[in-house]
Design a protein around this motif. Structure first.
Motif, PDB file in Angstrom:
ATOM      1  N   SER A 396      44.052 -31.466  17.429  1.00 29.90           N
ATOM      2  CA  SER A 396      45.060 -32.241  16.703  1.00 29.90           C
ATOM      3  C   SER A 396      45.560 -31.518  15.460  1.00 29.90           C
ATOM      4  CB  SER A 396      44.500 -33.606  16.310  1.00 29.90           C
ATOM      5  OG  SER A 396      43.326 -33.443  15.509  1.00 29.90           O
ATOM      6  N   ASP A 397      44.670 -30.823  14.705  1.00 26.09           N
ATOM      7  CA  ASP A 397      45.126 -30.151  13.503  1.00 26.09           C
ATOM      8  C   ASP A 397      46.063 -28.991  13.830  1.00 26.09           C
ATOM      9  OD1 ASP A 397      43.122 -28.804  14.788  1.00 26.09           O
ATOM     10  OD2 ASP A 397      42.224 -28.017  12.939  1.00 26.09           O
ATOM     11  N   LYS A 398      45.703 -28.242  14.857  1.00 25.17           N
ATOM     12  CA  LYS A 398      46.579 -27.140  15.261  1.00 25.17           C
ATOM     13  C   LYS A 398      47.886 -27.665  15.843  1.00 25.17           C
ATOM     14  CE  LYS A 398      44.575 -23.591  16.918  1.00 25.17           C
ATOM     15  NZ  LYS A 398      43.916 -22.589  17.767  1.00 25.17           N
ATOM     16  N   LEU A 399      47.788 -28.771  16.543  1.00 27.37           N
ATOM     17  CA  LEU A 399      48.990 -29.350  17.136  1.00 27.37           C
ATOM     18  C   LEU A 399      49.943 -29.835  16.043  1.00 27.37           C
ATOM     19  CD1 LEU A 399      50.355 -30.120  19.806  1.00 27.37           C
ATOM     20  CD2 LEU A 399      49.155 -32.313  19.721  1.00 27.37           C
ATOM     21  N   MET A 400      49.378 -30.368  14.959  1.00 26.79           N
ATOM     22  CA  MET A 400      50.217 -30.821  13.853  1.00 26.79           C
ATOM     23  C   MET A 400      50.938 -29.638  13.207  1.00 26.79           C
ATOM     24  SD  MET A 400      50.182 -34.064  13.645  1.00 26.79           S
ATOM     25  CE  MET A 400      50.838 -34.261  12.009  1.00 26.79           C
ATOM     26  N   GLN A 401      50.253 -28.487  13.072  1.00 30.26           N
ATOM     27  CA  GLN A 401      50.873 -27.307  12.494  1.00 30.26           C
ATOM     28  C   GLN A 401      52.052 -26.814  13.370  1.00 30.26           C
ATOM     29  OE1 GLN A 401      47.936 -24.287  11.733  1.00 30.26           O
ATOM     30  NE2 GLN A 401      46.579 -25.672  10.594  1.00 30.26           N
ATOM     31  N   ILE A 402      51.812 -26.836  14.663  1.00 30.52           N
ATOM     32  CA  ILE A 402      52.880 -26.378  15.578  1.00 30.52           C
ATOM     33  C   ILE A 402      54.089 -27.316  15.497  1.00 30.52           C
ATOM     34  CG2 ILE A 402      53.488 -25.982  18.003  1.00 30.52           C
ATOM     35  CD1 ILE A 402      50.562 -25.167  18.467  1.00 30.52           C
ATOM     36  N   LYS A 403      53.827 -28.632  15.473  1.00 34.81           N
ATOM     37  CA  LYS A 403      54.929 -29.600  15.397  1.00 34.81           C
ATOM     38  C   LYS A 403      55.696 -29.483  14.093  1.00 34.81           C
ATOM     39  CE  LYS A 403      53.127 -33.110  18.559  1.00 34.81           C
ATOM     40  NZ  LYS A 403      52.721 -34.536  18.712  1.00 34.81           N
ATOM     41  N   SER A 421      60.457 -14.097  12.202  1.00 34.14           N
ATOM     42  CA  SER A 421      59.367 -14.594  11.344  1.00 34.14           C
ATOM     43  C   SER A 421      58.822 -15.913  11.858  1.00 34.14           C
ATOM     44  CB  SER A 421      59.875 -14.747   9.902  1.00 34.14           C
ATOM     45  OG  SER A 421      60.943 -15.691   9.851  1.00 34.14           O
ATOM     46  N   VAL A 422      59.706 -16.807  12.333  1.00 31.60           N
ATOM     47  CA  VAL A 422      59.229 -18.086  12.872  1.00 31.60           C
ATOM     48  C   VAL A 422      58.421 -17.861  14.129  1.00 31.60           C
ATOM     49  CG1 VAL A 422      59.955 -20.309  13.788  1.00 31.60           C
ATOM     50  CG2 VAL A 422      61.144 -19.343  11.818  1.00 31.60           C
ATOM     51  N   TYR A 423      58.879 -16.936  15.007  1.00 22.12           N
ATOM     52  CA  TYR A 423      58.146 -16.642  16.227  1.00 22.12           C
ATOM     53  C   TYR A 423      56.746 -16.122  15.904  1.00 22.12           C
ATOM     54  CZ  TYR A 423      56.806 -14.270  20.536  1.00 22.12           C
ATOM     55  OH  TYR A 423      56.111 -13.840  21.637  1.00 22.12           O
ATOM     56  N   ARG A 424      56.646 -15.241  14.908  1.00 26.09           N
ATOM     57  CA  ARG A 424      55.318 -14.717  14.519  1.00 26.09           C
ATOM     58  C   ARG A 424      54.439 -15.816  13.947  1.00 26.09           C
ATOM     59  NH1 ARG A 424      57.156  -9.078  11.534  1.00 26.09           N
ATOM     60  NH2 ARG A 424      57.694  -7.929  13.464  1.00 26.09           N
ATOM     61  N   GLN A 425      55.011 -16.737  13.210  1.00 22.92           N
ATOM     62  CA  GLN A 425      54.242 -17.841  12.611  1.00 22.92           C
ATOM     63  C   GLN A 425      53.659 -18.726  13.715  1.00 22.92           C
ATOM     64  OE1 GLN A 425      56.514 -20.204   9.891  1.00 22.92           O
ATOM     65  NE2 GLN A 425      54.814 -21.582   9.394  1.00 22.92           N
ATOM     66  N   ILE A 426      54.486 -19.043  14.719  1.00 21.16           N
ATOM     67  CA  ILE A 426      53.991 -19.890  15.814  1.00 21.16           C
ATOM     68  C   ILE A 426      52.924 -19.146  16.608  1.00 21.16           C
ATOM     69  CG2 ILE A 426      54.671 -21.037  17.965  1.00 21.16           C
ATOM     70  CD1 ILE A 426      57.399 -21.515  16.726  1.00 21.16           C
ATOM     71  N   SER A 427      53.120 -17.864  16.844  1.00 26.62           N
ATOM     72  CA  SER A 427      52.129 -17.079  17.590  1.00 26.62           C
ATOM     73  C   SER A 427      50.806 -16.995  16.844  1.00 26.62           C
ATOM     74  CB  SER A 427      52.668 -15.658  17.840  1.00 26.62           C
ATOM     75  OG  SER A 427      53.848 -15.699  18.597  1.00 26.62           O
ATOM     76  N   LYS A 428      50.862 -16.908  15.529  1.00 26.08           N
ATOM     77  CA  LYS A 428      49.651 -16.827  14.731  1.00 26.08           C
ATOM     78  C   LYS A 428      48.872 -18.126  14.795  1.00 26.08           C
ATOM     79  CE  LYS A 428      48.106 -15.614  10.060  1.00 26.08           C
ATOM     80  NZ  LYS A 428      48.530 -15.235   8.699  1.00 26.08           N
ATOM     81  N   ILE A 429      49.596 -19.288  14.778  1.00 25.63           N
ATOM     82  CA  ILE A 429      48.911 -20.587  14.841  1.00 25.63           C
ATOM     83  C   ILE A 429      48.271 -20.764  16.200  1.00 25.63           C
ATOM     84  CG2 ILE A 429      49.291 -23.086  14.815  1.00 25.63           C
ATOM     85  CD1 ILE A 429      51.605 -22.601  12.841  1.00 25.63           C
ATOM     86  N   ILE A 430      48.966 -20.362  17.246  1.00 26.01           N
ATOM     87  CA  ILE A 430      48.429 -20.581  18.598  1.00 26.01           C
ATOM     88  C   ILE A 430      47.228 -19.682  18.856  1.00 26.01           C
ATOM     89  CG2 ILE A 430      48.987 -20.330  21.040  1.00 26.01           C
ATOM     90  CD1 ILE A 430      51.851 -21.137  20.376  1.00 26.01           C
ATOM     91  N   SER A 431      47.307 -18.444  18.446  1.00 30.14           N
ATOM     92  CA  SER A 431      46.262 -17.484  18.774  1.00 30.14           C
ATOM     93  C   SER A 431      45.087 -17.500  17.819  1.00 30.14           C
ATOM     94  CB  SER A 431      46.846 -16.061  18.827  1.00 30.14           C
ATOM     95  OG  SER A 431      47.406 -15.754  17.543  1.00 30.14           O
ATOM     96  N   LYS A 432      45.130 -18.268  16.715  1.00 25.93           N
ATOM     97  CA  LYS A 432      44.063 -18.272  15.720  1.00 25.93           C
ATOM     98  C   LYS A 432      42.821 -18.954  16.283  1.00 25.93           C
ATOM     99  CE  LYS A 432      43.120 -19.462  10.908  1.00 25.93           C
ATOM    100  NZ  LYS A 432      43.632 -20.094   9.667  1.00 25.93           N
ATOM    101  N   GLY A 433      41.816 -18.151  16.492  1.00 21.98           N
ATOM    102  CA  GLY A 433      40.536 -18.704  16.950  1.00 21.98           C
ATOM    103  C   GLY A 433      40.467 -19.083  18.409  1.00 21.98           C
ATOM    104  N   ILE A 434      41.559 -18.860  19.169  1.00 24.50           N
ATOM    105  CA  ILE A 434      41.514 -19.229  20.591  1.00 24.50           C
ATOM    106  C   ILE A 434      42.058 -18.048  21.379  1.00 24.50           C
ATOM    107  CG2 ILE A 434      42.229 -20.886  22.325  1.00 24.50           C
ATOM    108  CD1 ILE A 434      42.774 -22.865  20.121  1.00 24.50           C
ATOM    109  N   GLY A 435      41.178 -17.213  21.777  1.00 22.18           N
ATOM    110  CA  GLY A 435      41.593 -15.990  22.460  1.00 22.18           C
ATOM    111  C   GLY A 435      42.185 -16.238  23.828  1.00 22.18           C
ATOM    112  N   HIS A 436      41.569 -17.238  24.568  1.00 21.07           N
ATOM    113  CA  HIS A 436      42.068 -17.432  25.939  1.00 21.07           C
ATOM    114  C   HIS A 436      43.401 -18.166  25.970  1.00 21.07           C
ATOM    115  CE1 HIS A 436      40.074 -21.263  24.972  1.00 21.07           C
ATOM    116  NE2 HIS A 436      40.879 -21.799  25.929  1.00 21.07           N
ATOM    117  N   GLU A 437      43.792 -18.785  24.847  1.00 18.89           N
ATOM    118  CA  GLU A 437      45.074 -19.487  24.843  1.00 18.89           C
ATOM    119  C   GLU A 437      46.211 -18.517  24.590  1.00 18.89           C
ATOM    120  OE1 GLU A 437      44.650 -22.414  21.909  1.00 18.89           O
ATOM    121  OE2 GLU A 437      43.261 -23.680  23.048  1.00 18.89           O
TER     122      GLU A 437
END
Length: 437
Positions: A396-403, A421-437
């Protein structure tokens, strides 16, 4: 091969020339046809009438059942073979009643004959060959009567004793088996046909019942070449010319119009107009008519209206031409590219054209062509949310950041957003701590 083609072309040219000569002379048409220009035709009379300014002259090629008579029409029915006056089709007479009811004038003349035809009395109704309906035609295999056999008809005299100027065998008439519709001319028109023992050489004007001026204008005598004459005339008939005291040209009022019958057709022929023309008599035949029609259907010369006649009548040829031009332009548009060929594309004969781009490059090119650069980030974000369904894969916390990032994209102007820059920001949130995602 060239020699063979030259021989075929010369033969075809000769055949065409032969047909042109025959049709120019007109001897392919029956005697007294207005299409015939030799001595036996009546084309000279037809052509002379076309020079009259107030007259409209035409030929009829339509079956008489479908012909529409106009007012003040003189209808020339020239050169028909003599028939049994006791056996005439009701339909044939009704056709001319339509003419006379409109104030028209029927001029009916017959082919000259030397004597009475064999087996004169017929068992079936008279109806000219050209005017026959399909249902009335003689069935195949049926044997003709003696009176229908052309070989049994006698030859007819021309203006001279020259055999080359004698009319050909008259056209054959069919007699449909509809005796229930047969009537007598004596009952309908008040006359019968009869034949003298031998033809007279001249006919004399006896038109005392005409006005003095009219009587004086007609020639006193004309040459005559037939044994046919009219008998048992009613009082309404006026004798215009007689041959040996027998009526041969007669006239009478009929309905709102009039009838003129002549036992001979020679004085209407091209030879008569050259050697012994009688313009006063020809003018009298016209009467007061301004519309003059020469019938060709009783010679078997008919024209059946088709699609082309309707196109010409209603002037649809311009519409068809326009549709054809549009069709050609449509085919040209779909078969030829109006864009110039790329300068880098060079075709080498004998080699297949191989592109240096794969399917991924094609997809990228398609996206670039259809998605503006300003809307690229919003489009990618919408497609990612629809296809990945982040609620199933992210906390939920990561989902809130993405939204929150997506809301920033939707609320801000596309020009103020840096897509990279926005694309890199979204990629950083998605990939932080979740390698398989």
């Amino acid at each position: 091969m060239i020699l063979f083609l030259l021989i075929v072309a010369a033969f075809a040219l000769g055949v065409v020339k032969l047909f042109l000569l025959r049709f120019e002379a007109g001897d392919v048409y029956p005697a007294y046809s207005s299409l015939r220009s030799d001595p036996l035709g009546s084309r000279a009379f037809y052509g002379s009438l076309k020079n009259i300014n107030r007259a409209r002259v035409s030929r009829n090629y339509l079956p008489l059942q479908h012909f529409e008579f106009e007012r003040q029409t003189a209808f020339f029915y020239i050169g028909t073979a003599a028939f049994d006056s006791q056996s005439v089709s009701v339909e044939w007479l009704k056709i001319f009643e339509r003419l006379t009811n409109k104030g028209g004038r029927l001029v009916l003349s017959f082919l000259p004959v030397e004597k009475k035809p064999a087996n004169w009395r017929m068992q079936k109704c008279f109806f000219p060959q050209g005017d026959l309906k399909d249902k009335d035609k003689t069935p195949p295999g049926a044997e003709p009567k003696d009176s229908e056999d052309p070989a049994k008809h006698t030859e007819m005299n021309g203006a001279s004793n020259n055999d080359d100027h004698q009319p050909q065998i008259p056209p054959v008439h069919h007699f449909p088996d509809n005796s229930g519709n047969c009537v007598s001319l004596e009952d309908q028109w008040g006359l019968t046909f009869a034949f003298a023992e031998q033809p007279s050489d001249k006919a004399v004007n006896v038109s005392e019942d005409l006005t003095t001026a009219r009587a004086k204008s007609l020639p006193r005598s004309i040459s005559w070449h037939t044994a046919l004459y009219f008998d048992e005339l009613e009082d309404s008939w006026r004798k215009i010319y007689t041959a040996d005291g027998r009526p041969v040209i007669i006239a009478r009022p009929f309905g709102k119009g009039s009838l003129v019958l002549s036992a001979d057709s020679f004085f209407l022929s091209n030879e008569a107009l050259r050697s012994e023309r009688h313009p006063e008599l020809l003018a009298w035949l016209l009467g007061d008519s301004t519309n003059i029609v020469f019938d060709e259907t009783h010679f078997g010369i008919l024209r059946h209206p088709g699609v082309l006649d309707l196109i010409q009548k209603y002037r649809f040829h311009w519409f068809i031409l326009t549709v054809a031009i549009l069709a050609i332009l449509f085919i040209w548009k779909n078969s030829v590219s109006f864009l110039p060929a790329p300068k880098t594309t060079r075709y080498q004969p004998g080699k297949e054209v191989i592109s240096d781009r794969d399917s991924t490059q094609g997809l990228i090119s398609l996206l670039r062509r259809n998605i503006p650069a300003r809307r690229l980030l919003q489009t990618c974000a919408g497609e990612w949310q629809r296809s990945v369904q982040p609620e199933r894969w992210f906390q939920s916390d990561k989902l809130m950041q993405i939204k929150s990032v997506f809301q920033k994209i939707e609320t801000q102007s596309p020009k103020s957003i840096d897509p990279v820059s926005v694309y890199r920001q979204i990629s950083k949130i998605i990939s932080k701590g979740i390698g398989h995602e």
